[in-house]
Write a protein that holds these residues in place. Structure first.
Motif, PDB file in Angstrom:
ATOM      1  N   HIS A  77       0.989  -1.112   0.228  1.00 46.32           N
ATOM      2  CA  HIS A  77      -0.150   0.242   0.026  1.00 46.32           C
ATOM      3  C   HIS A  77       0.867   1.004   0.142  1.00 46.32           C
ATOM      4  CE1 HIS A  77      -2.474   3.317   1.559  1.00 46.32           C
ATOM      5  NE2 HIS A  77      -3.931   1.911   1.337  1.00 46.32           N
ATOM      6  N   PRO A  78       0.266   2.305  -0.517  1.00 50.81           N
ATOM      7  CA  PRO A  78       1.508   3.652  -1.228  1.00 50.81           C
ATOM      8  C   PRO A  78       1.634   4.042   0.464  1.00 50.81           C
ATOM      9  CG  PRO A  78      -0.374   3.759  -2.690  1.00 50.81           C
ATOM     10  CD  PRO A  78      -0.777   2.182  -1.642  1.00 50.81           C
ATOM     11  N   ILE A  79       0.906   4.084   1.741  1.00 51.26           N
ATOM     12  CA  ILE A  79       1.500   4.371   2.606  1.00 51.26           C
ATOM     13  C   ILE A  79       2.278   4.477   2.987  1.00 51.26           C
ATOM     14  CG2 ILE A  79       0.277   2.845   4.635  1.00 51.26           C
ATOM     15  CD1 ILE A  79      -1.474   4.741   5.836  1.00 51.26           C
ATOM     16  N   PHE A  80       2.936   2.775   2.642  1.00 46.89           N
ATOM     17  CA  PHE A  80       4.345   2.522   3.134  1.00 46.89           C
ATOM     18  C   PHE A  80       5.397   2.971   2.326  1.00 46.89           C
ATOM     19  CE2 PHE A  80       1.520  -0.905   4.845  1.00 46.89           C
ATOM     20  CZ  PHE A  80       1.488  -0.766   5.593  1.00 46.89           C
ATOM     21  N   THR A  81       4.987   3.875   2.200  1.00 47.21           N
ATOM     22  CA  THR A  81       6.174   4.906   0.621  1.00 47.21           C
ATOM     23  C   THR A  81       5.919   6.259   0.504  1.00 47.21           C
ATOM     24  OG1 THR A  81       5.111   4.010  -1.376  1.00 47.21           O
ATOM     25  CG2 THR A  81       6.986   2.433  -0.658  1.00 47.21           C
ATOM     26  N   PHE A  83       6.566   8.930   2.384  1.00 45.51           N
ATOM     27  CA  PHE A  83       7.682  10.047   2.997  1.00 45.51           C
ATOM     28  C   PHE A  83       8.775   8.659   2.904  1.00 45.51           C
ATOM     29  CE2 PHE A  83      10.162  12.791   5.450  1.00 45.51           C
ATOM     30  CZ  PHE A  83       9.727  13.878   5.204  1.00 45.51           C
ATOM     31  N   TYR A  84       8.384   8.022   4.373  1.00 45.14           N
ATOM     32  CA  TYR A  84       9.677   6.605   4.367  1.00 45.14           C
ATOM     33  C   TYR A  84       9.204   5.450   3.889  1.00 45.14           C
ATOM     34  CZ  TYR A  84      11.283  10.446   8.228  1.00 45.14           C
ATOM     35  OH  TYR A  84      11.935  11.116   8.479  1.00 45.14           O
ATOM     36  N   ASP A 154      11.291   3.580  14.606  1.00 42.76           N
ATOM     37  CA  ASP A 154       9.831   3.609  13.819  1.00 42.76           C
ATOM     38  C   ASP A 154       8.399   3.548  13.721  1.00 42.76           C
ATOM     39  OD1 ASP A 154      11.736   1.396  12.668  1.00 42.76           O
ATOM     40  OD2 ASP A 154      11.551  -0.024  14.065  1.00 42.76           O
ATOM     41  N   ALA A 155       8.114   4.160  14.768  1.00 39.77           N
ATOM     42  CA  ALA A 155       7.436   4.872  15.823  1.00 39.77           C
ATOM     43  C   ALA A 155       7.134   6.806  14.540  1.00 39.77           C
ATOM     44  CB  ALA A 155       7.306   5.155  17.344  1.00 39.77           C
ATOM     45  N   TYR A 156       8.267   7.156  14.730  1.00 47.56           N
ATOM     46  CA  TYR A 156       8.053   8.505  14.349  1.00 47.56           C
ATOM     47  C   TYR A 156       7.523   7.745  12.742  1.00 47.56           C
ATOM     48  CZ  TYR A 156       8.643  11.739  18.283  1.00 47.56           C
ATOM     49  OH  TYR A 156       8.814  12.030  19.081  1.00 47.56           O
ATOM     50  N   ARG A 157       8.541   7.417  12.044  1.00 44.62           N
ATOM     51  CA  ARG A 157       8.243   6.897  10.066  1.00 44.62           C
ATOM     52  C   ARG A 157       6.839   6.270   9.439  1.00 44.62           C
ATOM     53  NH1 ARG A 157      13.763   4.486   9.118  1.00 44.62           N
ATOM     54  NH2 ARG A 157      15.154   6.818   9.222  1.00 44.62           N
ATOM     55  N   MET A 158       6.402   5.388  10.999  1.00 47.02           N
ATOM     56  CA  MET A 158       5.561   5.291  10.916  1.00 47.02           C
ATOM     57  C   MET A 158       3.989   6.248  10.952  1.00 47.02           C
ATOM     58  SD  MET A 158       4.071   2.102   8.949  1.00 47.02           S
ATOM     59  CE  MET A 158       2.740   3.416   8.089  1.00 47.02           C
ATOM     60  N   ILE A 160       4.390   9.674  10.458  1.00 43.88           N
ATOM     61  CA  ILE A 160       4.715  10.580   9.934  1.00 43.88           C
ATOM     62  C   ILE A 160       3.746   9.906   8.286  1.00 43.88           C
ATOM     63  CG2 ILE A 160       6.544  12.171   7.831  1.00 43.88           C
ATOM     64  CD1 ILE A 160       8.353  12.137  11.424  1.00 43.88           C
ATOM     65  N   ASN A 161       4.590   8.618   8.214  1.00 43.76           N
ATOM     66  CA  ASN A 161       3.962   8.218   6.866  1.00 43.76           C
ATOM     67  C   ASN A 161       2.027   8.461   7.004  1.00 43.76           C
ATOM     68  OD1 ASN A 161       6.206   7.505   5.678  1.00 43.76           O
ATOM     69  ND2 ASN A 161       5.571   5.728   5.341  1.00 43.76           N
ATOM     70  N   GLU A 162       1.273   8.016   8.103  1.00 44.98           N
ATOM     71  CA  GLU A 162       0.048   8.101   8.426  1.00 44.98           C
ATOM     72  C   GLU A 162      -0.120   9.004   7.720  1.00 44.98           C
ATOM     73  OE1 GLU A 162      -1.244   5.212  11.217  1.00 44.98           O
ATOM     74  OE2 GLU A 162       0.032   3.519  11.261  1.00 44.98           O
TER      75      GLU A 162
END
Length: 169
Positions: A77-81, A83-84, A154-158, A160-162
């Protein structure tokens, strides 16, 4: 902190629910949340674990959208790419679990990113199950917990993507 019936709710495109495993919505809140999401808002549900808390949140979301299933968002899913680049959905432990040497709690061994989709396929409710993004943010300054920085990252990256995905789709 806002309640769902706060008139300022409509000023925000994204809202965050912490520990929704025990969420109990009133009939008025069910209607407000439905309208908020259908108008293009996004809700993130975070920091709840195991089968009991899952069943409770799933039941409450079924009141909001009885005709919309909760679906797993796959790693493609594009949510995983957006931004990060995130290759695997993270299981961020709460600090208590981390100090016990594990990433899970309450029988929630596998972390999932789930969603309720709108008519165009946009996730309008993002459900972080069996993970605790909030603790990752809350303890990002805590140097006395060596090794936790990985979970904070990991928490910040996920998140931020969401959030970026929610604000751009």
């Amino acid at each position: 902190v806002l309640t769902l019936d706060d008139p300022r709710l409509w000023e925000y495109p994204w809202i965050y629910f912490v520990e929704p495993g025990y969420l109990r919505l009133t009939e008025a809140e069910v209607s407000i949340l439905r309208e908020f999401l259908l108008r293009g808002g996004t809700a993130m549900f975070d920091d709840f674990h195991g089968p009991y808390e899952w069943e409770n949140l799933a039941s409450e979301l079924a009141r909001v959208f009885p005709d919309r299933p909760i679906v797993d968002l796959p790693p493609t899913h594009p949510i995983f790419t957006c931004f990060y680049r995130i290759d695997q959905y993270p299981q961020v432990p709460g600090l208590g679990s981390f100090l016990r040497g594990r990433t899970w709690e309450k029988g929630g061994f596998v972390a999932h990113l789930r969603a309720v989709l709108d008519d165009r396929g946009r996730p309008m409710a993002l459900i972080n199950w069996n993970t605790d993004m909030g603790d990752g943010w809350e303890w990002s300054h805590a140097e006395e917990y060596p090794g936790y920085i990985r979970h904070t990252r990991d928490a910040y990256r996920m998140a931020i993507n969401e959030i970026i995905y929610s604000l751009t789709h």
